[in-house]
Design a protein around this motif. Sequence first.
Motif, PDB file in Angstrom:
ATOM      1  N   MET A  85       0.840  -1.207   0.000  1.00  0.00           N
ATOM      2  CA  MET A  85       0.000   0.000   0.000  1.00  0.00           C
ATOM      3  C   MET A  85       0.875   1.257   0.000  1.00  0.00           C
ATOM      4  SD  MET A  85      -3.452  -0.717   2.145  1.00  0.00           S
ATOM      5  CE  MET A  85      -2.684  -0.798   3.724  1.00  0.00           C
ATOM      6  N   GLN A  86       1.929   1.243   0.810  1.00  0.00           N
ATOM      7  CA  GLN A  86       2.787   2.432   0.873  1.00  0.00           C
ATOM      8  C   GLN A  86       3.404   2.729  -0.502  1.00  0.00           C
ATOM      9  OE1 GLN A  86       5.285   1.057   4.099  1.00  0.00           O
ATOM     10  NE2 GLN A  86       4.380   2.503   5.527  1.00  0.00           N
ATOM     11  N   ILE A  87       3.971   1.685  -1.113  1.00  0.00           N
ATOM     12  CA  ILE A  87       4.645   1.873  -2.414  1.00  0.00           C
ATOM     13  C   ILE A  87       3.669   2.451  -3.442  1.00  0.00           C
ATOM     14  CG2 ILE A  87       5.634   0.609  -4.379  1.00  0.00           C
ATOM     15  CD1 ILE A  87       6.872  -1.344  -2.274  1.00  0.00           C
ATOM     16  N   GLN A  88       2.524   1.795  -3.583  1.00  0.00           N
ATOM     17  CA  GLN A  88       1.595   2.230  -4.648  1.00  0.00           C
ATOM     18  C   GLN A  88       0.934   3.565  -4.320  1.00  0.00           C
ATOM     19  OE1 GLN A  88      -0.460  -1.435  -4.276  1.00  0.00           O
ATOM     20  NE2 GLN A  88      -2.244  -0.550  -3.307  1.00  0.00           N
ATOM     21  N   ASN A  89       0.605   3.784  -3.028  1.00  0.00           N
ATOM     22  CA  ASN A  89      -0.025   5.062  -2.667  1.00  0.00           C
ATOM     23  C   ASN A  89       0.919   6.224  -2.949  1.00  0.00           C
ATOM     24  OD1 ASN A  89      -2.253   3.730  -1.781  1.00  0.00           O
ATOM     25  ND2 ASN A  89      -1.880   4.041   0.396  1.00  0.00           N
ATOM     26  N   ASN A  90       2.176   6.057  -2.578  1.00  0.00           N
ATOM     27  CA  ASN A  90       3.126   7.144  -2.793  1.00  0.00           C
ATOM     28  C   ASN A  90       3.289   7.440  -4.286  1.00  0.00           C
ATOM     29  OD1 ASN A  90       3.469   7.404  -0.059  1.00  0.00           O
ATOM     30  ND2 ASN A  90       5.302   6.117   0.028  1.00  0.00           N
ATOM     31  N   SER A 109      -3.754 -11.586 -10.187  1.00  0.00           N
ATOM     32  CA  SER A 109      -5.032 -12.301 -10.286  1.00  0.00           C
ATOM     33  C   SER A 109      -5.603 -12.634  -8.906  1.00  0.00           C
ATOM     34  CB  SER A 109      -4.861 -13.580 -11.098  1.00  0.00           C
ATOM     35  OG  SER A 109      -3.925 -14.413 -10.461  1.00  0.00           O
ATOM     36  N   CYS A 110      -4.773 -12.531  -7.857  1.00  0.00           N
ATOM     37  CA  CYS A 110      -5.285 -12.874  -6.512  1.00  0.00           C
ATOM     38  C   CYS A 110      -6.242 -11.816  -5.970  1.00  0.00           C
ATOM     39  CB  CYS A 110      -4.152 -13.134  -5.543  1.00  0.00           C
ATOM     40  SG  CYS A 110      -3.211 -11.666  -5.164  1.00  0.00           S
ATOM     41  N   ILE A 111      -6.456 -10.732  -6.709  1.00  0.00           N
ATOM     42  CA  ILE A 111      -7.463  -9.740  -6.282  1.00  0.00           C
ATOM     43  C   ILE A 111      -8.879 -10.297  -6.393  1.00  0.00           C
ATOM     44  CG2 ILE A 111      -6.032  -7.747  -6.900  1.00  0.00           C
ATOM     45  CD1 ILE A 111      -8.053  -7.363  -9.306  1.00  0.00           C
ATOM     46  N   PRO A 132      -7.560 -16.762   1.744  1.00  0.00           N
ATOM     47  CA  PRO A 132      -6.978 -16.220   2.984  1.00  0.00           C
ATOM     48  C   PRO A 132      -5.447 -16.152   2.991  1.00  0.00           C
ATOM     49  CG  PRO A 132      -8.485 -18.044   3.448  1.00  0.00           C
ATOM     50  CD  PRO A 132      -8.367 -17.950   1.960  1.00  0.00           C
ATOM     51  N   THR A 133      -4.761 -17.085   2.312  1.00  0.00           N
ATOM     52  CA  THR A 133      -3.287 -17.077   2.398  1.00  0.00           C
ATOM     53  C   THR A 133      -2.659 -15.829   1.775  1.00  0.00           C
ATOM     54  OG1 THR A 133      -3.296 -18.448   0.435  1.00  0.00           O
ATOM     55  CG2 THR A 133      -2.840 -19.558   2.530  1.00  0.00           C
ATOM     56  N   ASN A 134      -3.323 -15.241   0.778  1.00  0.00           N
ATOM     57  CA  ASN A 134      -2.692 -14.049   0.195  1.00  0.00           C
ATOM     58  C   ASN A 134      -3.603 -12.825   0.225  1.00  0.00           C
ATOM     59  OD1 ASN A 134      -4.435 -14.535  -1.906  1.00  0.00           O
ATOM     60  ND2 ASN A 134      -2.882 -15.500  -3.194  1.00  0.00           N
ATOM     61  N   GLU A 135      -4.549 -12.818   1.177  1.00  0.00           N
ATOM     62  CA  GLU A 135      -5.495 -11.694   1.201  1.00  0.00           C
ATOM     63  C   GLU A 135      -4.803 -10.371   1.523  1.00  0.00           C
ATOM     64  OE1 GLU A 135      -8.575 -12.158   4.100  1.00  0.00           O
ATOM     65  OE2 GLU A 135      -7.190 -12.461   5.745  1.00  0.00           O
ATOM     66  N   ILE A 139      -5.538  -7.411  -0.858  1.00  0.00           N
ATOM     67  CA  ILE A 139      -6.240  -6.196  -0.412  1.00  0.00           C
ATOM     68  C   ILE A 139      -5.420  -4.954  -0.772  1.00  0.00           C
ATOM     69  CG2 ILE A 139      -6.950  -4.914   1.672  1.00  0.00           C
ATOM     70  CD1 ILE A 139      -8.001  -7.663   2.727  1.00  0.00           C
ATOM     71  N   ALA A 140      -4.118  -5.032  -0.588  1.00  0.00           N
ATOM     72  CA  ALA A 140      -3.272  -3.900  -0.988  1.00  0.00           C
ATOM     73  C   ALA A 140      -3.465  -3.612  -2.480  1.00  0.00           C
ATOM     74  CB  ALA A 140      -1.798  -4.210  -0.688  1.00  0.00           C
TER      75      ALA A 140
END
Length: 315
Positions: A85-90, A109-111, A132-135, A139-140
């Motif tokens: 989230m930090q990387i993409q938000n910035n 594709s895990c979105i 659940p393993t890559n949520e 989510i990010a």
Amino acid sequence: MNKETKIYIAGHRGMVGSAIWRTLEAKGYSNLLGRTSQELDLKDQIAVRSFFTEEQPEVVIDAAARVGGILANNEYPYQFLMENMQIQNNLIDAAMIQNVDKFIFLGSSCIYPKLAPQPLKEEYLLTDSLEPTNEWYAIAKITGVKACQAIRKQFGKDFVSLMPTNLYGTHDNFDLKTSHVLPAMIRKFHEAKQNGEPVELWGSGTPMREFLFVDDMAESVIFALENKLPEHLYNVGTGEDLTIRELAETIQKVVGHTGELIWDSSKPDGTPRKLMDISKMHDLGWKHKIDLQEGIKKTYAWFLENIENVKEVKI
Ligand SMILES: NC(=O)c1ccc[n+]([C@@H]2O[C@H](COP(=O)([O-])OP(=O)(O)OC[C@H]3O[C@@H](n4cnc5c(N)ncnc54)[C@H](OP(=O)(O)O)[C@@H]3O)[C@@H](O)[C@H]2O)c1
């Protein structure tokens, strides 16, 4: 957009970023910009803002992320959620402030929901629960897709998200703890061949997966760069899948391992099937060129040439 357009490729040393860089260079784009994570930590908002003010990129391709397989996702949920989230938000926010012409965001594709109908269509986003393993990672990535969609909707800017299927190829991560299934198998079969040992793999081998060679992924990014895509979200893949067992047998053959292949079915399989519906990209005119066998051959050749210093990503 012309060949002198200043294009910043975030994550240009990664598997995907380096393929995008090579492809852009080969097509004559001459004003490419890249920074390593040591030179510019994309988690640092102030540093990212001043980089954008100084360099004024006209186009941004976001191929920077904290990436890894099931094990890494499961063991480091905080890093996978927060760093991504930090990387993409910035990047997205700095690009907005600097008024960049085009932003291409890469997700995964895990979105899509764990039990979404197959093949996965773009409109299945946020219709059910995630795997659940890559949520954390998913989510990010979903927040990145939504940020780009919001900018597009509110400001009419050309911010677009591409969701690749599983990628593989040169410059991949071959660390058995943090890598994805395909490079991990290449390494396992190679080492087992050297030592005259059998190969043991997790699960039953029955789940079905799709794989795209990274140079094809790079071509899809250049397609999105050179064309104004009408929607905010596109899947990128081959549209063809195979079982993990078939994948293992293909890699075994390419590597030349002749020993036994053992399946440890006490270990989890993960999602039973994951295939992208890529009709939207096909309708616009993009299609992959490199088939799986050819891609694995290229990847194994690269692995052998770089065996002394293949990337081993530690968290
Ligand atoms: N690999 C796949 O199967 C796959 C599938 C679907 C989608 N994708 C997406 O494709 C994109 C690229 O993946 P990849 O496989 O190329 O990953 P990768 O090889 O691990 O490369 C990621 C890059 O991100 C950079 N990075 C990470 N944290 C950073 C930070 N804090 N500051 C600056 N740079 C940072 C790294 O830069 P340095 O090298 O300079 O440290 C690295 O080069 C990601 O968005 C990923 O979600 C990948």
